[in-house]
Design a protein around this motif. Sequence first.
Motif, PDB file in Angstrom:
ATOM      1  N   TRP A   1       0.822  -1.210   0.000  1.00 54.89           N
ATOM      2  CA  TRP A   1       0.000   0.000   0.000  1.00 54.89           C
ATOM      3  C   TRP A   1       0.861   1.267   0.000  1.00 54.89           C
ATOM      4  N   VAL A   2       1.935   1.262   0.765  1.00 53.55           N
ATOM      5  CA  VAL A   2       2.812   2.435   0.781  1.00 53.55           C
ATOM      6  C   VAL A   2       3.493   2.609  -0.572  1.00 53.55           C
ATOM      7  N   GLY A   3       3.929   1.500  -1.176  1.00 55.38           N
ATOM      8  CA  GLY A   3       4.545   1.577  -2.496  1.00 55.38           C
ATOM      9  C   GLY A   3       3.575   2.124  -3.540  1.00 55.38           C
ATOM     10  N   ALA A   4       2.278   1.795  -3.432  1.00 56.82           N
ATOM     11  CA  ALA A   4       1.288   2.307  -4.378  1.00 56.82           C
ATOM     12  C   ALA A   4       1.146   3.820  -4.242  1.00 56.82           C
ATOM     13  N   ILE A   5       1.123   4.325  -2.972  1.00 56.14           N
ATOM     14  CA  ILE A   5       1.008   5.776  -2.768  1.00 56.14           C
ATOM     15  C   ILE A   5       2.229   6.499  -3.315  1.00 56.14           C
ATOM     16  N   VAL A   6       3.425   5.958  -3.006  1.00 54.13           N
ATOM     17  CA  VAL A   6       4.657   6.589  -3.491  1.00 54.13           C
ATOM     18  C   VAL A   6       4.725   6.543  -5.019  1.00 54.13           C
ATOM     19  N   ALA A   7       4.355   5.421  -5.617  1.00 51.14           N
ATOM     20  CA  ALA A   7       4.405   5.289  -7.072  1.00 51.14           C
ATOM     21  C   ALA A   7       3.461   6.276  -7.745  1.00 51.14           C
ATOM     22  N   CYS A   8       2.262   6.429  -7.202  1.00 57.17           N
ATOM     23  CA  CYS A   8       1.291   7.355  -7.805  1.00 57.17           C
ATOM     24  C   CYS A   8       1.786   8.805  -7.698  1.00 57.17           C
ATOM     25  N   ARG A   9       2.329   9.177  -6.545  1.00 49.63           N
ATOM     26  CA  ARG A   9       2.834  10.542  -6.390  1.00 49.63           C
ATOM     27  C   ARG A   9       4.035  10.800  -7.297  1.00 49.63           C
ATOM     28  N   ALA A  10       4.890   9.775  -7.459  1.00 41.68           N
ATOM     29  CA  ALA A  10       6.066   9.957  -8.314  1.00 41.68           C
ATOM     30  C   ALA A  10       5.676  10.011  -9.787  1.00 41.68           C
TER      31      ALA A  10
ATOM     32  N   PHE B   1      -7.771   8.448  -4.916  1.00 44.53           N
ATOM     33  CA  PHE B   1      -6.893   7.276  -5.031  1.00 44.53           C
ATOM     34  C   PHE B   1      -6.300   6.911  -3.677  1.00 44.53           C
ATOM     35  N   GLU B   2      -5.808   7.893  -2.954  1.00 42.72           N
ATOM     36  CA  GLU B   2      -5.222   7.595  -1.648  1.00 42.72           C
ATOM     37  C   GLU B   2      -6.287   7.135  -0.662  1.00 42.72           C
ATOM     38  N   GLN B   3      -7.527   7.624  -0.806  1.00 45.39           N
ATOM     39  CA  GLN B   3      -8.606   7.132   0.039  1.00 45.39           C
ATOM     40  C   GLN B   3      -8.884   5.653  -0.250  1.00 45.39           C
ATOM     41  N   ILE B   4      -8.772   5.274  -1.516  1.00 46.41           N
ATOM     42  CA  ILE B   4      -8.947   3.851  -1.859  1.00 46.41           C
ATOM     43  C   ILE B   4      -7.857   3.012  -1.208  1.00 46.41           C
ATOM     44  N   VAL B   5      -6.607   3.500  -1.258  1.00 45.75           N
ATOM     45  CA  VAL B   5      -5.500   2.769  -0.637  1.00 45.75           C
ATOM     46  C   VAL B   5      -5.733   2.635   0.864  1.00 45.75           C
ATOM     47  N   TYR B   6      -6.154   3.718   1.520  1.00 43.74           N
ATOM     48  CA  TYR B   6      -6.421   3.664   2.952  1.00 43.74           C
ATOM     49  C   TYR B   6      -7.521   2.665   3.272  1.00 43.74           C
ATOM     50  N   ARG B   7      -8.544   2.630   2.438  1.00 37.47           N
ATOM     51  CA  ARG B   7      -9.657   1.693   2.682  1.00 37.47           C
ATOM     52  C   ARG B   7      -9.192   0.248   2.526  1.00 37.47           C
ATOM     53  N   LYS B   8      -8.391  -0.009   1.489  1.00 35.86           N
ATOM     54  CA  LYS B   8      -7.874  -1.362   1.280  1.00 35.86           C
ATOM     55  C   LYS B   8      -6.940  -1.768   2.422  1.00 35.86           C
ATOM     56  N   ALA B   9      -6.076  -0.829   2.856  1.00 39.64           N
ATOM     57  CA  ALA B   9      -5.122  -1.143   3.927  1.00 39.64           C
ATOM     58  C   ALA B   9      -5.831  -1.368   5.255  1.00 39.64           C
ATOM     59  N   LYS B  10      -6.934  -0.638   5.474  1.00 42.90           N
ATOM     60  CA  LYS B  10      -7.663  -0.783   6.735  1.00 42.90           C
ATOM     61  C   LYS B  10      -8.233  -2.179   6.873  1.00 42.90           C
ATOM     62  N   VAL B  11      -8.592  -2.786   5.761  1.00 40.76           N
ATOM     63  CA  VAL B  11      -9.092  -4.160   5.809  1.00 40.76           C
ATOM     64  C   VAL B  11      -8.006  -5.100   6.289  1.00 40.76           C
ATOM     65  N   ARG B  12      -6.752  -4.760   6.023  1.00 38.50           N
ATOM     66  CA  ARG B  12      -5.605  -5.557   6.458  1.00 38.50           C
ATOM     67  C   ARG B  12      -5.039  -5.087   7.799  1.00 38.50           C
ATOM     68  N   GLN B  13      -5.846  -4.357   8.565  1.00 37.25           N
ATOM     69  CA  GLN B  13      -5.449  -3.846   9.887  1.00 37.25           C
ATOM     70  C   GLN B  13      -4.248  -2.911   9.813  1.00 37.25           C
ATOM     71  N   VAL B  14      -4.201  -2.073   8.775  1.00 36.05           N
ATOM     72  CA  VAL B  14      -3.155  -1.065   8.639  1.00 36.05           C
ATOM     73  C   VAL B  14      -3.851   0.290   8.611  1.00 36.05           C
ATOM     74  N   VAL B  15      -3.520   1.155   9.582  1.00 36.13           N
ATOM     75  CA  VAL B  15      -4.175   2.450   9.694  1.00 36.13           C
ATOM     76  C   VAL B  15      -3.453   3.456   8.797  1.00 36.13           C
ATOM     77  N   PRO B  16      -4.144   4.523   8.335  1.00 35.38           N
ATOM     78  CA  PRO B  16      -3.512   5.521   7.454  1.00 35.38           C
ATOM     79  C   PRO B  16      -2.308   6.216   8.079  1.00 35.38           C
ATOM     80  N   GLU B  17      -2.335   6.395   9.395  1.00 37.61           N
ATOM     81  CA  GLU B  17      -1.212   7.092  10.030  1.00 37.61           C
ATOM     82  C   GLU B  17       0.082   6.318   9.848  1.00 37.61           C
ATOM     83  N   ASP B  18       0.011   4.992   9.944  1.00 36.85           N
ATOM     84  CA  ASP B  18       1.225   4.184   9.765  1.00 36.85           C
ATOM     85  C   ASP B  18       1.722   4.247   8.321  1.00 36.85           C
ATOM     86  N   LEU B  19       0.792   4.296   7.382  1.00 39.24           N
ATOM     87  CA  LEU B  19       1.199   4.389   5.977  1.00 39.24           C
ATOM     88  C   LEU B  19       1.963   5.680   5.710  1.00 39.24           C
TER      89      LEU B  19
END
Length: 854
Positions: free
Chosen positions: A713-722, A798-816
Amino acid sequence: MKQAIHSFSFQRLFSCLFLSSSHAFPMPPRTLSLDLGRTSNYVCKSCLAHLRPVTNQPPQWLARQASTARSLRSRTRKPATELKDKDPDPAEIQRMLAEDLFNGSAAQSNLDIKYFSENIKTSERKSLQTNEEFSEDSTGLDHEVLTSIEDLERRMLDTLKLINTMEKEGKKEKAAQLRKQFKTTIRAQYKGKVGPEGETYGVLRIKGFSGPRYRVVEDLNIFLAREKVLEKGVPSHKDLAECWKFYSSARKTLALDWAKVPREVWDFLFMVLSFDSCDNPNRMQHTYVLAKDMQAAKVPLSDSQQLLAIEAMFIEGWETEAIDAWKKAVITIGSNKETFTPYYELGVRMCALHGDVERAQQAADTLLRSSHPPSPRIIIPIVRALAAKESMLGEAWERYQDMRTLLGGSMTIEDYDEIIGSFLTVGAVEQGLQAFVDMMFSEAIDIRGRDRLPMVVGNHFFTGKWLKRLIGAGDLDGAYKVVTYLQQKGIITAPVQLNGLIAAWMRSGAAENLEKADKVAWQMIQARLDFVELRKRESIANDNITLYNPKPNAINEKQELKNEVEPKCLTRATAETFSLLAENYCSRRLHERLEELFRVLDQAEIMPTTFLMNQLIRSYSQANETKKALNLYSRLADEIGVQPDGHTFLTMFNSLSVNRLIKRIPTFTEHDVASARKFFKDMVETRWEFDTPELFGQLPRTILFSMFKAKDWVGAIVACRAMRRIFGFHPTDALLVELMSGIGSLQVKTKRNTLRLTEGARIIENFKHGYRKDLIKQGHPGEEMTPEELVEENHAVFEQIVYRKAKVRQVVPEDLNKWVGEVSKEMGVYDIVVKGDQEAISECMKFDRQAIMR
């Protein structure tokens, strides 16, 4: 009379309305156009008003024979004194005339009816002898009827204006519906009235076949009654296909009674089925079948139809019978000035194809010596037939010279192509080259019989033009014959020209052509290997002695075992030759042949290209040899220095296990996360640019989906911003919905996937709604958003989608967000994503800003 005139005007005005539409509707029959050959129930007012009292002896025109119906009942005559006291009853006269018309007795009797026109003021009577005179006199209308007609015309014109206005305003469906309603009314009234005149033209129909057993005939009748058949005089592809479909289905039923098929239907079917068009590939077969049916129905064919039927018979395999029929028609069709030219042209073509060259030449000479405008191009089939026989090759060349003399300056490039193709087909390359020289040079240059070609002809530029033209025309075998002929004359074909021939063979897809391409390409590789070995020997020798290698490297040992007597290709292979073979082997999944090709590449001392690297990596990925693909990428990119491009990285991302395997394996997935980040880092640091729009659409999408599948999920956010900064990439609404619902939702259209897409679109709308509410709270006016604001919105969603997907995997947006800096360093975009260094962004940009601005 008023009723008849009113009906006539109503029909005429409706016909005018339909003729103004896109499909003109046939004119209904004119009520007042009376045929004097038939009786009528119409009696003009002038005759009725001036009838004199009858005498004891009835007038001759009333003394008629009794009809069949009236003879069944007795009729009593009234006394003469009773008839004398009162005028004849007009209704009785009309009834009697109508009865005679219905029973047909008037045609059998000696009844003589005369019509007169009388001027009321001068009491002058004029006899009406013809239909034209009666029609002209009958156009006089009283004021009441004229007013009614003018009112009707005004209303109909208003309706026409209304329909045109509706079409201009975009209400085409309602306007078409209104026109169709009127057409249906008139069509139902005049259905089945068929004839050559425009007044009586109606719907083509085959009568006499009714009931469930004859449903196929009814289907054919429905097709014949269509309004859009032969729109603008040209049948569409659908018309051609359905005409044969319905007729072929009804043939057996119609054969029960061919006489019930009207001549108009036969002519219509022949016109449609024999229509010459690329949409009618089975034209001759359908024409042949239809002509046989017309012969069985004893329907005579016109001269043009007979010619087409003879040609169809010849093409369908009945060559001898077709030529015999052509011979028999010489007195009828051959003597008709309208069919004289096509008759003899058909004879020349058929006899030439059948091998009867002597008769073909006789027909051509008859045509050329006639008073009709000659067509010297009819000699081309004779040239082709003569060239097919080696002993008559000289005569074929003479006939070509005759045609060239007759045509003079009007001979076109297409004519030369026909002649060249005729010679190349039979292997007469020298004559074909001479014809090409005649086309290219105005002065006479004779190359036949020479061991060495003149410099103006024997060079790469001139022969290259010829090869390019042959390859473009699709004559690949002829092009290869030219290559062999030129090599015998001491002219080695340039690699770029021979590579074009190999590529054309591969594009055809035919097994025979693929085999030829593979064979010629490996011969070129062998010539390259021989050249490399000879160069090594020359470098070892102390003097400049050229050494010949009596034992060349045999890559394809099968060719040696066959002992085929074929000329050896002397053109040396280039990197393009290897690229063509690599692409072909990769698309055909011939992984072993591709590995062999790559090994020979090193022996040929040709540097690997990016394209070759991409094909080999792709082949390893298809063979599930991912480690070899990664090792090859590392060796070529890092050790040898092959420059990767966008297609290389697209291939590398597709080689990840998450994109190849259906079932995800955790260990493979963890490895894919590290590999994807490394590929992204190499992609950013390598200098390359997008070369096609397809790559620009596929690469960012593949990167994001690969990281989504690997749960990076973090790689997806970084890739999209780059990618936003170095690619100019912005996620679209469709991509957001696909990322939210999953890639499988678009691969197969099922009810479950449809629900997933619907739910994903609903979630995207909620994200956008929340984003816009936040903008309004921050002071946005809440009006229409600018394009820049819409781009920001999609990136935020897009980042909201990533946060929603990560939350299902018990990963909060703050950690990302905490890991963005570390992951961006690993992916080589820390200066781009975190610092926003413009200099770093400019160095890593993968598109041309000026090209985008243009």
